[in-house]
Enzyme design. Structure first.
Site, short mmCIF file in Angstrom:
data_model
loop_
_atom_site.label_atom_id
_atom_site.label_comp_id
_atom_site.label_asym_id
_atom_site.label_seq_id
_atom_site.Cartn_x
_atom_site.Cartn_y
_atom_site.Cartn_z
N GLY A 75 -4.84 16.95 121.81
CA GLY A 75 -6.06 17.60 121.36
C GLY A 75 -6.41 17.26 119.93
O GLY A 75 -7.56 17.28 119.54
N GLY A 88 -5.85 14.26 118.38
CA GLY A 88 -6.25 12.88 118.21
C GLY A 88 -5.26 11.92 118.83
O GLY A 88 -4.69 12.19 119.89
N ASP A 142 6.64 25.12 119.53
CA ASP A 142 6.38 24.31 120.73
C ASP A 142 7.61 23.50 121.12
O ASP A 142 7.54 22.29 121.34
CB ASP A 142 5.18 23.38 120.49
CG ASP A 142 4.55 22.90 121.81
OD1 ASP A 142 4.82 23.54 122.86
OD2 ASP A 142 3.80 21.92 121.79
#
Length: 670
Positions: A45, A47, A163
């Protein structure tokens, strides 16, 4: 090969001699006149990611992240930009460490943002799972030990990854096996694994920002299935959230079942029955650890990586058991080897490590006939993980006692003469992030990770005052020379000045744009000095709070500050691996000292102002002649970053605290 940097180009790779992309016509440029993109690695998301060569380093491989967010709306793009910049800041803050990619550069070119970081040769654990199959129990234990050590380190630096999943963990390929230009490599015969084999990547969590577009399961709040409900639903994340994600990662690697798929079918409650997916039952100890990592209720999970590591390795044992282990180590002949290595490293001075009984880890004295005398050698040598770390350390001005905070969430007061524990104070079940002792040695202040400040009477053992608690942890504390005022810098990039006797906040100073890592006050009590990860040092009028001047000279963040007893010279240590000496009256830099290969995390100056001690993430302590700037000796013995240093009032003993869980006392003489 050259690679086109147009994120919309469908065929970005071109030959070396090509100047314009054959597919879209975009000029094929060098970034910053040195980084040549050669191959796309992937997209998200935020790049594109490219493999590149650093032409200034003999075509050494690196990774370029290009910011080109796939979102719509001004607010969404602003948030994505902020997160992309945050990744650069986090990598810079964490410094050079084998388990985390090193940040090389962050810049804007042609109206696009770029982040350049270390290239890690190897394959992700998700790729390893696909190529080699489900992980064995032994393999999961090794993984847990390594990753818990990494998480312990980043959480100490107040970074939450948010994450953690198999796709964000790379098993490093040994350099001699890594082929130039390869992004992944099949398993090959390799030397024994070390902690550095596993590398935690993607600190940006910028794959998708809020906006009108939607992507797959990766979001700005983590990845569903791997991230706990409080993170996905409420945006709240702390150390326990990362530990949940680690548990979900272990589950995926053990079973081959994606937590994301289970989440789609069962929601967050898939963790209640995680064991039914196991191909074979696990041992009781590993089952207990993973089960606690995966608790739905964040309060029931492990609150720190150190505690989880202790349960996994069984390091929390009685003193008798430790003595048995120590005896076994001695029989194996390891201790004499360690002693030999340490003694051979000492140069100009003669040093000996004094006994400090049962401080964090069980210790013992190994007698030796060498000139250096007795050495304290810890049972926790760095080959095995410690279940404690030195989260904070402070010495009384008369060197009568030492205060420390650790993973036990308590403040311990140690008598430096008897080497015995005097007292301990409860830290509200949160790790103690910072400590300070009043000049008269009567009071000790502690800052817990929940943002609370507490002050205890050391002699009476009583809590005298409680302040703060606004959810911004303090990462450094100091008392004013008269002992009336407590100063702390918090993670909101603010300095708070408290009258601790009344419990009133006197003043808040905000001008830094990033984390403030160190604050000191001049001996005359007139000037407050702060050093920040924004690369600047600021001098404030302590009485009025007015910003007097800003000192700029370091190329990376300030990690540590110290001031000479006469108040004339300021010493600063930085992530740029240099130490700088400043003339405070003139506001000018006088000298730069170079010698460490890592960030300068701690500084201390002897009372006679002749010797400067510096502790670094290169695991060493260096002693400098403060007048000439020459290195007099290098002290070896710690296995992790040396985060704390203090010199006793008589100038004969240096105390060091490290992330390896050890405190050492270095005695020296001419």
């Amino acid at each position: 090969m050259k690679c086109c940097l147009n994120p919309d180009c469908s065929h970005p790779q071109n030959h070396d001699t090509t100047k314009f992309c054959l597919e879209c016509g975009t000029p094929l440029i060098l970034l910053r006149n040195r980084y040549q993109p050669i191959k796309p690695l992937g997209s998200g998301g935020f790049g594109q990611t490219y493999l590149a060569e650093d032409l200034d380093k003999l075509h050494e491989l690196c990774v370029i992240k290009q910011f080109a967010p796939q979102v719509v709306g001004t607010a969404a793009i602003a948030k994505a930009t902020e997160l992309f910049e945050e990744e650069a800041k986090r990598l810079q803050q964490l410094g050079d460490r084998p388990q985390i990619p090193t940040l090389f550069a962050y810049f804007e070119q042609d109206r696009r943002l770029y982040l350049v970081q270390q290239y890690i040769a190897g394959e992700t654990l998700l790729q390893e799972l696909a190529s080699q199959g489900k992980f064995s129990e032994l393999k999961i234990k090794e993984l847990l030990v390594n990753l818990l050590e990494i998480l312990q380190f980043i959480h100490q630096h107040r970074v939450i990854h948010r994450d953690i999943k198999p796709a964000n963990i790379i098993r490093r390929t040994p350099p001699k096996l890594a082929a130039l230009g390869e992004v992944t490599q099949q398993e090959s015969p390799s030397p024994p694994r070390t902690t550095a084999d596993l590398v935690l990547i993607d600190f940006g969590i910028s794959k998708q920002s809020t906006g009108t577009s939607q992507t797959e399961l990766g979001t700005s709040l983590g990845t569903v299935g791997y991230a706990p409900q409080e993170q996905i639903q409420m945006g709240k994340a702390n150390a326990a959230s990362d530990l949940y994600s680690l548990g979900a990662t272990c589950f995926h690697l053990l079973t081959g079942v994606s937590p994301s798929r289970l989440w789609q079918a069962e929601g967050d409650r898939w963790v209640d029955n995680w064991q039914q997916h196991l191909p074979t039952p696990l041992s009781g100890k590993l089952t207990k650890v993973i089960n606690k990592l995966l608790q739905f209720d964040p309060e029931q999970r492990y609150q720190s990586a150190a505690i989880a590591l202790a349960d996994l390795t069984g390091n929390r044992v009685s003193s008798n058991k430790h003595k048995v282990k120590i005896k076994e180590i001695c029989l194996l002949g390891i201790i004499p080897i360690i002693l030999l290595l340490i003694t051979q490293s000492y140069g100009y001075f003669k040093y000996k490590l004094a006994p400090l009984n049962q401080l964090f880890i069980i210790t013992f004295i190994q007698n030796t006939t060498r000139q250096q005398g007795e050495f304290l050698v810890s049972a926790c040598t760095g080959e095995q993980p410690c279940d404690r770390w030195v989260s904070s350390l402070a010495m009384s001005q008369n060197s009568d006692f030492l205060a420390n905070g650790d993973a036990d969430t308590k403040i311990k007061i140690w008598d430096l003469k008897t080497k015995q524990l005097r007292r301990s104070f409860n830290g509200d079940n949160f790790p103690i992030e910072a400590l300070a002792v009043t000049p008269d040695g009567r009071m000790v202040a502690g800052a817990a990770h929940n943002g609370k400040l507490k002050i205890w009477d050391v002699t009476a053992g009583q809590l005298k005052r409680e302040m703060g608690g606004r959810n911004y942890p303090f990462n450094t504390l100091t008392f004013s020379p008269d002992g009336q005022t407590l100063v702390g810098a918090n993670t909101d990039n603010a300095i708070e000045i408290w009258n601790w006797q009344t419990g009133k906040l006197v003043r808040t100073l905000k001008d830094h744009t990033d984390l403030i890592n160190s604050v000191v006050i001049s001996p005359d009590g007139q000037t407050l000095i702060s050093g920040s990860a924004d690369n600047s040092i600021k001098l404030w009028d302590f009485k009025t709070g007015e910003l007097k001047t800003t000192l700029v000279g370091h190329s990376e963040g300030i990690k540590s500050l110290a001031i000479t007893p006469d108040g004339k010279t300021l010493v600063s240590g930085s992530s740029d691996r240099t130490i700088k000496l400043w003339d405070l009256a003139a506001g000018e830099m006088r000298k730069t000292l170079v010698g460490h290969s890592g960030a300068i995390d701690s500084l201390a100056i002897s009372a006679d102002e002749k010797t400067l001690a510096s502790g670094s993430s290169d695991n060493t302590i260096k002693l400098w002649n403060l007048e000439t700037g020459a290195i007099e000796t290098t002290l070896l013995g710690h296995n992790r970053t040396v985060s704390f240093l203090s010199v006793t009032s008589n100038g004969k003993t240096l105390v060091s605290g490290s992330q390896d869980g050890q405190i050492k006392m270095w005695h020296f003489s001419n």
